[in-house]
Design an enzyme around this catalytic site. Structure first.
Site, PDB file in Angstrom:
ATOM      1  CG  ASP A 182      -2.172   0.698   1.108  1.00 22.79           C
ATOM      2  OD1 ASP A 182      -2.200   1.710   0.386  1.00 22.79           O
ATOM      3  OD2 ASP A 182      -3.174   0.253   1.716  1.00 22.79           O
ATOM      4  CG  ASP A 282      -4.221   6.124   0.428  1.00 19.09           C
ATOM      5  OD1 ASP A 282      -5.071   5.324   0.845  1.00 19.09           O
ATOM      6  OD2 ASP A 282      -4.130   7.301   0.821  1.00 19.09           O
ATOM      7  CD  GLU A 340      -8.774   4.694  -1.449  1.00 17.88           C
ATOM      8  OE1 GLU A 340      -9.656   4.545  -0.604  1.00 17.88           O
ATOM      9  OE2 GLU A 340      -7.820   5.478  -1.284  1.00 17.88           O
ATOM     10  CG  HIS A 411      -8.433  -0.234   5.415  1.00 18.16           C
ATOM     11  ND1 HIS A 411      -8.349  -0.481   4.057  1.00 18.16           N
ATOM     12  CD2 HIS A 411      -8.010   1.037   5.588  1.00 18.16           C
ATOM     13  CE1 HIS A 411      -7.878   0.595   3.455  1.00 18.16           C
ATOM     14  NE2 HIS A 411      -7.661   1.530   4.361  1.00 18.16           N
ATOM     15  CG  ASP A 412     -10.864   3.025   4.300  1.00 18.16           C
ATOM     16  OD1 ASP A 412     -10.251   3.170   5.369  1.00 18.16           O
ATOM     17  OD2 ASP A 412     -10.358   3.230   3.186  1.00 18.16           O
TER      18      ASP A 412
HETATM   19  C1  GLC Z   1      -7.652   5.862   1.788  1.00 21.64           C
HETATM   20  C2  GLC Z   1      -7.440   4.799   2.827  1.00 21.64           C
HETATM   21  C3  GLC Z   1      -7.922   5.297   4.145  1.00 21.64           C
HETATM   22  C4  GLC Z   1      -7.155   6.546   4.502  1.00 21.64           C
HETATM   23  C5  GLC Z   1      -7.208   7.587   3.401  1.00 21.64           C
HETATM   24  C6  GLC Z   1      -6.179   8.647   3.589  1.00 21.64           C
HETATM   25  O1  GLC Z   1      -8.980   6.135   1.582  1.00 21.64           O
HETATM   26  O2  GLC Z   1      -8.049   3.611   2.441  1.00 21.64           O
HETATM   27  O3  GLC Z   1      -7.829   4.336   5.152  1.00 21.64           O
HETATM   28  O4  GLC Z   1      -7.658   7.089   5.676  1.00 21.64           O
HETATM   29  O5  GLC Z   1      -6.954   7.015   2.131  1.00 21.64           O
HETATM   30  O6  GLC Z   1      -4.906   8.147   3.377  1.00 21.64           O
END
Ligand code: GLC
Ligand code: CA
Length: 629
Positions: A182, A282, A340, A411-412
């Site tokens: 990640d 990310d 993401e 995880h979110d």
């Molecule tokens: C992404 C991650 C999340 C994090 C955010 C900021 O959305 O999945 O957990 O808080 O980015 O890095």
């Protein structure tokens, strides 16, 4: 692409692929979709007339935003490539996401660690997955559990050492598993050396971030942070503000600066040289924002929940920045990338994942994760009819040059089973197996989140038990005068901590996760929903995942076959065929919690999988079956 102006008709707006994405998103907040614009009367309305026709709900700032955006974005979506999918190693992966902090603790400090992951590799091999994505493991003060990196080339001390990480890579590879790292490149920790040197006044490093002059009481623009409040923090030592789209300790990096881009490339190469096989990038679509940072439209902000997003969700510079990373780091290592990309739409995703453009291999699109126009905290039923529609769209509109990711948890987000059954726990196993069937039979790379294979569900938190910075800030902000109780209700419905409770290895007090005090309270203590029990029960959710993963790995058609949605698929059912060179598979799913009549199926030769063991005349709640046809 023709130039857009306030005189453009709505039907011309949605001819622009990005215009279509934006229209879709805005309409869904009103409970509508694009079919509205198909109406000849609505389609003929001029953009400039919207403020009047919507009674000001869509105001002139929205109109101006759309005009400006559509005239600047890259909307060069190529016609779908209709040939065969090109075979790639990363299209054969079944990825397992690990949140190391909550996976397995080996030294009794209550925090999961890399040795814990190593100790469970055989468990993962038993499940059959062939890749692991670990959420960030780099050195971090953990304001956002590793998504705030302090040193990109060091391992977080709580997780172990660089030697542990190297051993993990080696041991995973020995079991035929790829390692996906990640990487958080949109922002870094305010404790990172770059930011500290910037605060000390070094111009070189100030240029790594977005520092702006403004009086101490008014931030430079009106953008909001995803973690509550303004997206700006004031630094009295400099008399300046700096931008942070996430927490005050996650400082946005200025990707307009070539030095920042080079740092990112060097970091990627550092880890690729250590043997990692790919990256989950990310919030990667946010790196395209330009330096002007204009105010966000109030109305767009009100509709979509965050002010300013139109200036970075679809940014034109994103594409060239991705291509640069591809050329200088990812491509030469044949690394896999999943971006993401919160907020993008299907056409933007096609641009990013079109293999002819050389950007990313796939992206996480969140359209199907929430009911239309809702976000994770909005208390509502999870609209599975919408999930079906959204997945079908992605399966069919993406050409064979683009590639999907298939996921329901991370995880979110709240556990998918809890979203589906809410308190009707009698359907828990069935719902979990349904998700397993969908995940292993669609085109795309499937991702399973730790504990999903154990049918883990959400839990209940008190304010003191909340650990997530996003939720903590929501509680502190008390937006719109909400009470603590009301905010807790939303957090208990959809908060991120649900997915972060310890992995349930057994039914002992701390669920086999730690001998110490866990950093976050364990969820349920159950004699059924833990790895030890699930692994020995042939009817368990674990066994279902194991069987379905093996099936996907064995059957070429499930990975590379054509996705054909069933022609007559009544509401509540999700039926489709995957047709490939080693067979044709028919998938039949009841997406409701009731018994329903089955749809007319194609000629069936053989039952391959039934989530209830053997099919009956009617489909039972959330029943999911696979047939050879
Ligand atoms: C992404 C991650 C999340 C994090 C955010 C900021 O959305 O999945 O957990 O808080 O980015 O890095
Ligand atoms: Ca530990």
């Amino acid at each position: 692409m023709s130039k857009i102006s306030t005189k453009s008709k709505l039907r011309d707006i949605i001819k622009n692929p990005i215009g279509r994405d934006i229209a879709n998103r805005l309409l869904s907040t009103m409970g509508k979709d694009l079919s509205l614009v198909d109406n000849p009367f609505v389609g003929g309305v001029r953009l400039g007339a919207l403020p009047r026709l919507t009674g000001g709900m869509v105001d002139s700032s929205v109109v101006d935003t759309i005009v400006e955006l559509l005239n600047s974005v890259d909307a060069d979506v190529q016609p779908r490539f209709e040939g065969e999918y090109e075979e790639k190693w990363w299209k054969d992966l079944v990825v397992y996401q690990i949140y190391p902090r909550s996976f397995m603790d080996t030294n009794g400090d209550g925090i999961g660690d890399l040795r814990g992951v190593i100790s469970k590799l055989d468990y993962l091999a038993e499940l059959g997955i062939n890749a692991i994505w670990l959420t960030p493991v780099c050195d971090s003060p953990n304001d956002d559990n590793g998504y705030d990196i302090r040193d990109y080339r060091a391992i977080m001390a709580e997780f172990g050492t660089m030697e542990d990480y190297e051993e993990l890579v080696k041991e995973a590879h020995a079991r035929g598993m790829k390692i996906i790292m990640d990487m958080v490149l949109n922002h870094c920790s305010d404790e990172h050396e770059w930011f500290r040197r910037a605060l000390a006044g070094e111009q070189k490093y100030k240029d790594y971030f977005f520092f702006r002059d403004a009086t101490p009481d008014t931030p430079p623009n009106n953008w909001l942070s995803f973690f509550s409040g303004s997206a700006w923090n004031y630094y009295p030592e400099l008399g300046q503000w700096a931008l942070h789209l996430f927490s005050k300790k996650q400082m946005d990096l200025n990707w307009n600066n070539p030095d920042v881009r080079q740092e990112a490339i060097d970091i990627l190469n550092f880890w690729l040289d250590k043997g990692v096989d790919g990256f989950r990038l990310d919030v990667i679509n946010y790196i395209g924002k330009d330096e002007r940072l204009p105010d966000g439209s109030e109305a767009v902000g009100a509709m979509l929940g965050y002010r300013g997003i139109e200036h970075y969700f679809f940014a034109p510079a994103l594409h060239e920045r991705l291509r640069e990373m591809q050329e200088k780091a990812l491509g030469p290592h044949d690394a896999f990338t999943v971006g993401e990309t919160p907020g993008t739409g299907i056409n933007m995703n096609r641009l990013i994942t079109d293999s002819r453009r050389g950007e990313l291999d796939t992206v996480f699109c969140f359209d199907h994760l929430y009911s239309p126009g809702r976000d994770k905290y909005d208390i509502c039923d999870y609209d599975l009819e919408w999930v079906k529609r959204s997945l079908t769209e992605h399966q069919t509109i993406y050409g064979k040059d683009c590639w999907n990711s298939i996921f329901f948890e991370n995880h979110d987000n709240q556990r998918v089973v809890s979203k589906i059954v809410r308190d009707k726990l009698e359907h828990r196993d069935a719902a979990a197996k349904m998700i397993a069937v969908i995940s292993m039979t669609l085109a795309g790379t499937p991702f399973i989140y730790q504990g999903q294979e154990l049918c883990m569900v959400g839990t209940k938190f008190t304010p003191e038990e909340v650990r997530d910075v996003e939720a903590i800030n929501l509680l502190a902000e008390k937006k719109d005068g909400a009470t603590e109780e009301q905010i807790m209700e939303r957090i208990n419905f959809g908060g991120r901590d649900h997915a972060r409770v310890p992995m349930q290895w057994d039914d002992s007090e701390n669920v086999g996760f730690t001998t110490g005090t866990p950093w976050i309270k364990p969820g349920e203590h159950s004699s059924v929903y833990n790895a030890a029990t699930q692994m020995t029960d042939p009817d368990s959710v674990f066994s279902a995942y194991k069987e379905l993963i093996a099936l996907r790995k064995r059957v070429h058609a499930l990975r590379y076959g054509e996705f054909i949605p069933a022609k007559k698929c009544p509401k509540g059912l999700f039926c489709y065929t995957r047709k490939g060179k080693d067979g044709c598979y028919y998938i039949e799913i009841n997406m409701t919690g009731s018994k329903v009549r089955r749809a007319k199926a194609p000629g069936i030769k053989e039952l391959v999988y039934c989530s209830y063991g053997t099919p009956e005349k009617k489909l039972r709640p959330y029943e999911a079956n696979i047939y050879l046809c």
